[in-house]
Design an enzyme around this catalytic site. Sequence first.
Site, mmCIF file in Angstrom:
data_model
loop_
_atom_site.group_PDB
_atom_site.id
_atom_site.type_symbol
_atom_site.label_atom_id
_atom_site.label_comp_id
_atom_site.label_asym_id
_atom_site.label_seq_id
_atom_site.Cartn_x
_atom_site.Cartn_y
_atom_site.Cartn_z
ATOM 1 N N ARG A 32 12.308 8.078 2.648
ATOM 2 C CA ARG A 32 12.207 7.089 1.564
ATOM 3 C C ARG A 32 11.276 7.571 0.462
ATOM 4 N NH1 ARG A 32 7.699 7.623 1.178
ATOM 5 N NH2 ARG A 32 5.938 6.814 2.345
ATOM 6 N N GLU A 38 1.938 0.561 -3.501
ATOM 7 C CA GLU A 38 1.377 1.640 -2.678
ATOM 8 C C GLU A 38 0.031 1.216 -2.107
ATOM 9 O OE1 GLU A 38 3.164 4.033 -1.244
ATOM 10 O OE2 GLU A 38 3.657 4.838 -3.221
ATOM 11 N N HIS A 39 -0.192 1.577 -0.845
ATOM 12 C CA HIS A 39 -1.423 1.196 -0.142
ATOM 13 C C HIS A 39 -1.600 -0.328 -0.169
ATOM 14 C CE1 HIS A 39 -3.238 5.061 0.993
ATOM 15 N NE2 HIS A 39 -2.534 5.523 -0.016
ATOM 16 N N ASP A 41 0.831 -2.183 2.074
ATOM 17 C CA ASP A 41 1.525 -2.728 3.257
ATOM 18 C C ASP A 41 0.549 -3.108 4.364
ATOM 19 O OD1 ASP A 41 1.034 -0.030 3.939
ATOM 20 O OD2 ASP A 41 3.008 0.284 4.848
ATOM 21 N N GLY A 128 6.038 16.283 6.502
ATOM 22 C CA GLY A 128 4.717 16.134 5.910
ATOM 23 C C GLY A 128 4.723 16.154 4.384
ATOM 24 N N GLY A 130 5.460 13.527 2.401
ATOM 25 C CA GLY A 130 5.284 12.203 1.805
ATOM 26 C C GLY A 130 6.580 11.431 1.637
ATOM 27 N N SER A 133 9.007 11.579 6.738
ATOM 28 C CA SER A 133 9.736 12.328 7.766
ATOM 29 C C SER A 133 9.449 11.751 9.146
ATOM 30 C CB SER A 133 9.344 13.801 7.712
ATOM 31 O OG SER A 133 7.944 13.936 7.752
ATOM 32 N N ASP A 178 7.391 2.220 5.856
ATOM 33 C CA ASP A 178 8.316 3.343 6.011
ATOM 34 C C ASP A 178 9.382 3.038 7.064
ATOM 35 O OD1 ASP A 178 6.482 4.435 4.287
ATOM 36 O OD2 ASP A 178 5.517 5.692 5.792
ATOM 37 N N TYR A 229 -6.821 8.330 4.428
ATOM 38 C CA TYR A 229 -5.915 7.182 4.575
ATOM 39 C C TYR A 229 -6.605 6.111 5.446
ATOM 40 C CZ TYR A 229 -1.768 4.409 5.653
ATOM 41 O OH TYR A 229 -0.873 3.364 5.799
HETATM 42 C C1 GLA Z 1 2.137 5.975 4.277
HETATM 43 C C2 GLA Z 1 2.146 4.909 5.363
HETATM 44 C C3 GLA Z 1 2.704 3.595 4.819
HETATM 45 C C4 GLA Z 1 1.964 3.175 3.543
HETATM 46 C C5 GLA Z 1 1.889 4.337 2.554
HETATM 47 C C6 GLA Z 1 1.026 4.014 1.348
HETATM 48 O O1 GLA Z 1 3.438 6.301 3.894
HETATM 49 O O2 GLA Z 1 2.958 5.334 6.463
HETATM 50 O O3 GLA Z 1 2.619 2.592 5.802
HETATM 51 O O4 GLA Z 1 0.706 2.665 3.826
HETATM 52 O O5 GLA Z 1 1.389 5.522 3.158
HETATM 53 O O6 GLA Z 1 1.612 3.017 0.578
#
Ligand code: GLA
Length: 389
Positions: A32, A38-39, A41, A128, A130, A133, A178, A229
């Site tokens: 996806r 972003e950041h 969920d 890896g 982003g 995967s 994801d 993260y």
């Molecule tokens: C990664 C995490 C997701 C989300 C994004 C940031 O992909 O697996 O759950 O937190 O980072 O939006």
Amino acid sequence: MSTHNACVGRAREAFLRVFGTRATHAASAPGRVNLIGEHTDYTGGYVLPVAINLRCAAVGRITYGSGPFRAHAADLNQTIEFDPRGTPDQLPRGHWGRYVAGVIAGFIGRGWDVPTIEVSVATDVPMGGGLSSSAALEVAVAQFVSGICGQEIDPREEALLCQRAEQAWAGVPCGVMDQMAAIMSREGHALLIDCRTMETQHVPMPSESDAALVVFNTNVKHALAAGEYARRRAACETATRALGVESLRDVTLETIDAASSALSDHERRCARHVVTENQRTVTAADALRSGDLAEFGRLMSQSHASLRDDMRVSCQELDTLVELASACEGVYGARMTGAGFGGCAIALIEPSKSASATETIAAGYRQRCGRDCSIIPARASAGACCVAV
Ligand code: GLA
């Protein structure tokens, strides 16, 4: 379906070669990109991912014997034996087999009587990079297990099971975006997810004659990614507690300002990003519905700035790509996508300008970062599936 067929084909060939027999079931799940949100969920916020035309396949059969569970990774030509009733440390940290074993362990934990299986996996999603995967692998395996057991699982429960596998077996404190995107996406649509209620809405993507969605892989992954993260997630959690709310969804920028003495600078910035990003995501979904791509692009660019300046999860390579894209004629908007610290950026581009903009961005990136980016034209694709073969 063509990307399903391509990776399933590779996984099936490898299965036959390694296990000496034919697979009976084949599943696949997409990677996806996240358009915006972003950041957010892991704080129960809004996200707007879209499944892309790169997939991971899991094919295999029940062995009807008493031997061990076995898995083969076609891309690495590696076979492992594992015990999903055992613990993660039977495999090294970061090993792909942990995702496979962790998902099967999740089904067993739910009381499913999962028979001994052999499975082969193959992926087109760069590892890896982003583009999720790991979620594509988890979900492909989950669909395969559900298919081979002839049992259904609610899609949201399936997403949570895969998320738990990633948390417990791979040690990544990820959110659920994801896995939800890999399961619930619909071709030609983005998926608006309310991560507090897990409600979803399919939002139509612009047609290919209205906009091109292009992914630029920086081809870098900074070593601090996993630790940073976790640090962002922890800062959001302590800020939530300090503000006395259940979720950062329940606060405004004014609340954060008023309570600033209770928060560290890092917590205040993270909370501010989440609050503004949630607003942007809801507004962006409306802009997409009404075909207002200029507004959507503006929100993408604002999201990037907030991730760079407040959340501080971008990096020089991502900033360079976004800066180069934003300066190109015909680009509606651009931003980093995913967790950050490397990985990919996306741009939404007027189709007639897409080729020249892409070329300019790639050349500028090579010049300024001293390396090549990979370019992936993305199509909004369907979520996971499993078929008997
Ligand atoms: C990664 C995490 C997701 C989300 C994004 C940031 O992909 O697996 O759950 O937190 O980072 O939006």
